[in-house]
Design a protein around this motif. Structure first.
Motif, PDB file in Angstrom:
ATOM      1  N   LEU A 113     -38.813  13.675  22.789  1.00  0.00           N
ATOM      2  CA  LEU A 113     -38.082  12.733  21.942  1.00  0.00           C
ATOM      3  C   LEU A 113     -39.048  11.961  21.064  1.00  0.00           C
ATOM      4  N   PRO A 114     -38.664  11.718  19.823  1.00  0.00           N
ATOM      5  CA  PRO A 114     -39.533  10.920  18.962  1.00  0.00           C
ATOM      6  C   PRO A 114     -39.581   9.472  19.433  1.00  0.00           C
ATOM      7  N   ARG A 115     -40.539   8.742  18.901  1.00  0.00           N
ATOM      8  CA  ARG A 115     -40.640   7.297  19.117  1.00  0.00           C
ATOM      9  C   ARG A 115     -40.382   6.631  17.784  1.00  0.00           C
ATOM     10  N   LEU A 116     -40.099   5.352  17.860  1.00  0.00           N
ATOM     11  CA  LEU A 116     -39.970   4.580  16.631  1.00  0.00           C
ATOM     12  C   LEU A 116     -41.346   4.415  15.999  1.00  0.00           C
ATOM     13  N   ASP A 117     -41.404   4.463  14.691  1.00  0.00           N
ATOM     14  CA  ASP A 117     -42.635   4.181  13.971  1.00  0.00           C
ATOM     15  C   ASP A 117     -42.616   2.680  13.670  1.00  0.00           C
ATOM     16  N   LEU A 118     -43.118   1.883  14.615  1.00  0.00           N
ATOM     17  CA  LEU A 118     -43.030   0.431  14.487  1.00  0.00           C
ATOM     18  C   LEU A 118     -43.788  -0.113  13.288  1.00  0.00           C
ATOM     19  N   ALA A 119     -44.846   0.548  12.893  1.00  0.00           N
ATOM     20  CA  ALA A 119     -45.601   0.070  11.729  1.00  0.00           C
ATOM     21  C   ALA A 119     -44.723   0.056  10.481  1.00  0.00           C
ATOM     22  N   ARG A 120     -43.794   0.966  10.402  1.00  0.00           N
ATOM     23  CA  ARG A 120     -42.911   1.051   9.229  1.00  0.00           C
ATOM     24  C   ARG A 120     -41.522   0.474   9.469  1.00  0.00           C
ATOM     25  N   ALA A 121     -41.049   0.505  10.717  1.00  0.00           N
ATOM     26  CA  ALA A 121     -39.665   0.103  11.002  1.00  0.00           C
ATOM     27  C   ALA A 121     -39.527  -1.371  11.362  1.00  0.00           C
ATOM     28  N   ARG A 122     -40.603  -2.015  11.760  1.00  0.00           N
ATOM     29  CA  ARG A 122     -40.518  -3.392  12.263  1.00  0.00           C
ATOM     30  C   ARG A 122     -40.097  -4.356  11.165  1.00  0.00           C
ATOM     31  N   TRP A 123     -39.149  -5.213  11.498  1.00  0.00           N
ATOM     32  CA  TRP A 123     -38.634  -6.218  10.571  1.00  0.00           C
ATOM     33  C   TRP A 123     -39.147  -7.578  10.975  1.00  0.00           C
ATOM     34  N   ASP A 124     -39.647  -8.347  10.000  1.00  0.00           N
ATOM     35  CA  ASP A 124     -40.208  -9.668  10.312  1.00  0.00           C
ATOM     36  C   ASP A 124     -39.263 -10.807   9.962  1.00  0.00           C
ATOM     37  N   GLY A 125     -38.047 -10.466   9.578  1.00  0.00           N
ATOM     38  CA  GLY A 125     -37.073 -11.502   9.260  1.00  0.00           C
ATOM     39  C   GLY A 125     -37.065 -11.866   7.793  1.00  0.00           C
TER      40      GLY A 125
END
Length: 142
Positions: A113-125
């Motif tokens: 299963l893939p993982r989330l790409d947090l470097a690109r998907a993360r939202w800072d508000g």
């Protein structure tokens, strides 16, 4: 404001069922943050706690486990990008539908299963997409 979980659709792991009940104030606040996260973006449990300036990743995780089915639960994630255990395929469907950045799994990864790409998907508000006036700077830990 009192929130009654929506039992007509999906439920995150452990969501309570049965009679309507009033949520604890902290749970209410966690769920409100989850609703702010734009489609295709995510916040970690630690990011949400940092945004609220209260609690920690475990407290946010507990709220999401108990009440998260009433909000876009797939947008509040682990800091390592691993998909929510027991809900991987449902979450993956949401991520693909919303265009959430993913990293393909290594062949050695269980279930591939893939993982989330947090470097690109993360939202800072920020970004004006869903409101907010700051919030987690992307440094929250799980």
């Amino acid at each position: 404001m009192s929130r009654i979980p929506d039992h007509s659709g999906e439920r995150a792991e452990g969501e309570r069922t049965g009679a309507a009940h009033e949520l604890p104030e902290y749970a209410e606040r966690v769920l409100e943050v989850a609703e702010l996260i734009p489609p295709g973006r995510v916040m970690t449990y630690g990011d949400v706690a940092e945004w609220l300036d209260e609690g920690g990743p475990r407290q946010v995780g507990r709220v999401m486990a108990l009440y998260g089915g009433a909000v876009p639960w797939w947008r509040v994630v682990r800091a390592d990008g691993v998909l929510l255990s027991g809900h991987e395929l449902r979450a993956l469907d949401h991520y693909r539908e919303e265009g959430t950045p993913l990293r393909e799994a290594a062949r050695s990864a269980e279930g591939h299963l893939p993982r989330l790409d947090l470097a690109r998907a993360r939202w800072d508000g920020g970004e004006g997409e869903a409101g907010g006036d700051g919030g987690a700077g992307g440094g929250g830990a799980d």
